[in-house]
Design an enzyme around this catalytic site. Structure first.
Site, PDB file in Angstrom:
ATOM      1  N   HIS A   1     102.244 -11.155  30.639  1.00  0.00           N
ATOM      2  CA  HIS A   1     101.568 -11.776  31.330  1.00  0.00           C
ATOM      3  C   HIS A   1     102.216 -11.180  32.750  1.00  0.00           C
ATOM      4  CE1 HIS A   1      99.263 -14.857  33.929  1.00  0.00           C
ATOM      5  NE2 HIS A   1     100.214 -14.886  34.671  1.00  0.00           N
TER       6      HIS A   1
ATOM      7  N   SER B   1     101.933 -23.439  35.800  1.00  0.00           N
ATOM      8  CA  SER B   1     100.604 -22.791  35.984  1.00  0.00           C
ATOM      9  C   SER B   1     100.456 -21.667  34.878  1.00  0.00           C
ATOM     10  CB  SER B   1     100.210 -22.425  37.529  1.00  0.00           C
ATOM     11  OG  SER B   1      99.147 -21.402  37.424  1.00  0.00           O
TER      12      SER B   1
ATOM     13  N   ARG C   1      96.097 -25.744  45.194  1.00  0.00           N
ATOM     14  CA  ARG C   1      97.415 -25.207  45.839  1.00  0.00           C
ATOM     15  C   ARG C   1      96.983 -24.082  46.565  1.00  0.00           C
ATOM     16  NH1 ARG C   1      99.919 -23.366  40.904  1.00  0.00           N
ATOM     17  NH2 ARG C   1     101.306 -22.274  42.306  1.00  0.00           N
TER      18      ARG C   1
ATOM     19  N   LYS D   1      98.970 -21.762  30.589  1.00  0.00           N
ATOM     20  CA  LYS D   1      97.926 -21.092  29.803  1.00  0.00           C
ATOM     21  C   LYS D   1      98.257 -20.004  29.067  1.00  0.00           C
ATOM     22  CE  LYS D   1      97.183 -19.585  34.273  1.00  0.00           C
ATOM     23  NZ  LYS D   1      96.765 -19.379  35.741  1.00  0.00           N
TER      24      LYS D   1
ATOM     25  N   ASP E   1      94.924 -26.638  35.042  1.00  0.00           N
ATOM     26  CA  ASP E   1      95.578 -25.717  35.987  1.00  0.00           C
ATOM     27  C   ASP E   1      94.281 -24.884  36.837  1.00  0.00           C
ATOM     28  OD1 ASP E   1      97.512 -23.492  36.913  1.00  0.00           O
ATOM     29  OD2 ASP E   1      95.901 -22.222  35.989  1.00  0.00           O
TER      30      ASP E   1
HETATM   31  N1  URA Z   1      99.493 -16.689  38.616  1.00  0.00           N
HETATM   32  C1  URA Z   1      99.229 -18.100  38.010  1.00  0.00           C
HETATM   33  O1  URA Z   1      98.258 -18.001  37.074  1.00  0.00           O
HETATM   34  N2  URA Z   1      99.465 -19.246  38.732  1.00  0.00           N
HETATM   35  C2  URA Z   1     100.239 -19.313  39.666  1.00  0.00           C
HETATM   36  O2  URA Z   1     100.817 -20.234  40.155  1.00  0.00           O
HETATM   37  C3  URA Z   1     100.696 -18.161  40.027  1.00  0.00           C
HETATM   38  C4  URA Z   1     100.237 -16.915  39.751  1.00  0.00           C
END
Ligand code: URA
Length: 438
Positions: free
Chosen positions: A82, A183, A168, A187, A161
């Site tokens: 990621h 966040s 946010r 995932k 999220d």
């Molecule tokens: N990427 C994400 O998935 N969440 C965040 O809060 C910031 C970057």
């Protein structure tokens, strides 16, 4: 339980209990807590922070707010990566095929671009026919047949999220370390892989502008992964300058393919090899040197390029474009940005370059905007290079001529020329694992 009391507690800097966090996430996901109360809570977290314990519980509650992908029916070690987001960051299209060619299983969920950053899903969609909204069974089937698939995130993966991130985004609470960590990791946990490598970007084009904050974010995410039984490591990599020389969807596919053929730019090749090495290391494919050499061989032998082609084919795309990316075509209109004076390129602000690419049509202003797959920027010079007055620094491409002027102006604001060569930045600042920071 009352949301009001939870806000007061967090506002006063008192750690929340597990019961409170789980209740709040469940009720918010169901729509029983209004956005104005959740906004107040998020702002309290922004100022008061969260303990590691609270962040871990928040992550788990968010991961459990929807479906969790079960990858146990797939063979081999499941590895995931990621990136926290950047400009010109096409590493997934390079790294995922490399590690799949080395025998790892890659069942990856990726996102679309938003704002100044690009997303792998948009890039893959610029290859004609490639499907990126695979149903779960289709997705698992492609992985089973080819060892690799990259698809968009289904709406039911960590839905908490999805709601929280949108809130946010409009309440100035994105850049909070515990909120970003929860966040991203919610995932990753819901996506089900055994091993996770995080590419935490640092610099002007990243959420975290300083190396110290990037390390703190990486440490939080690694701690959450370890707590959840994952093998996990993070690299802190530079995002002060775009990665590679091409920004924009089809342009990035082309550069990724070139890198998989062993002809890519040095910075992109190095970051990709470093990430692939970490993924192979977590998957127990050897020690650091062996893993690096496995990754290199996957490029040199052509096996990684073949994996990308197999993935594209498996997802309904035409793999001829992988072998011959020049067939993707070029946008009809082009503008050149030329140096106004001689000297050294002292700055190439990644965020500004990303915005210029977006203005050309490569990104979207809102989630509903459509993308021009051929739009983007080809850099001819990067930070540190000497330039002569009138020399071309970049070519800007778009399918809509009217977009050129604004993009050229924005590009100009992102670059600076100085008489002295700037100090060189490292490409990779640190590695963060359970054992610490190296
Ligand atoms: N990427 C994400 O998935 N969440 C965040 O809060 C910031 C970057």
């Amino acid at each position: 339980m009352r949301m009001y009391d939870i806000i007061v507690k967090k506002r006063s800097g008192i750690a929340l209990s597990e019961e409170e966090i789980r209740w709040m996430i469940a009720e918010y996901t169901k729509g029983n807590i209004p956005d104005y109360q959740m906004s107040a809570f998020l702002m309290s977290v922004y100022f008061q922070g969260m303990t590691d314990e609270e962040t871990a519980i928040l992550t788990d509650a968010m991961a459990g707010s929807g479906e969790r992908l079960d990858l146990s029916s797939l063979p081999g070690v499941k590895v995931d990566k990621h990136s926290t987001g950047g400009v010109g960051d096409k590493t997934t299209m390079i790294v995922a095929p490399i590690v799949a060619a080395c025998g790892c299983t890659v069942a990856k969920l990726s996102g679309r671009g938003l704002g100044h950053t690009g997303g792998t899903v948009d890039k893959l969609e610029s290859i004609p026919g490639t499907q990126t909204s695979l149903a779960k069974d289709e997705f698992l089937d492609v992985v089973r047949r080819t060892g690799i698939a990259v698809t968009g995130q289904s709406g039911n993966l960590a839905p908490a999220d999805k709601k929280l991130y949108a809130l946010r985004d409009v309440t100035a609470t994105v850049d909070s370390i515990p909120l970003i960590a929860a966040s991203i990791m919610s995932k990753k946990l819901a996506a089900g892989s055994d091993c996770i490598v995080l590419d935490v970007k640092t610099g002007s084009g990243a959420f975290m502008k300083t190396v110290e904050d990037s390390i703190r974010l990486a440490q939080k995410m690694v701690a959450i992964g370890v707590r959840n039984g994952k093998k996990i490591a993070a690299l802190i990599t530079d995002m002060d300058v775009p990665l590679g020389y091409q920004i924009g969807n089809a342009l990035e596919v082309e550069e990724a393919v070139r890198t998989l053929k062993g002809e890519g730019p040095e910075d992109l090749t190095e970051v990709s090899l470093a990430l692939a090495t970490q993924m192979l290391l977590l998957a127990d494919k050897g020690d650091m040197d062996e893993c690096r050499s496995l990754a290199r061989q996957a490029i040199d032998s052509g096996a990684a390029l073949e994996k990308l082609a197999a993935m594209v084919e498996g997802q309904g795309g035409d793999s001829d474009y992988v072998y011959h990316p020049e067939k993707l075509g070029r946008a009809s209109f082009e503008g050149e940005f030329q140096a106004k004076e001689s000297g050294y390129l002292a700055q190439m602000d990644a965020e500004g370059i990303g915005i210029a690419a977006s203005l050309l049509g490569a990104g979207r202003e809102t989630k509903e905007s459509t993308i021009d797959p051929l739009a983007g920027i080809i850099l001819l010079k990067k930070t540190g290079d000497a330039v002569k007055q009138g020399e071309t620094i970049a070519r800007l491409l778009t399918s809509e001529e009217a977009k050129l002027d604004g993009a050229l102006r924005r590009f100009g604001e992102a670059v600076a020329i100085s008489p002295k060569a700037p100090r060189k930045h490292p490409l990779i600042y640190a590695r963060v694992t359970e054992q610490g920071v190296e």
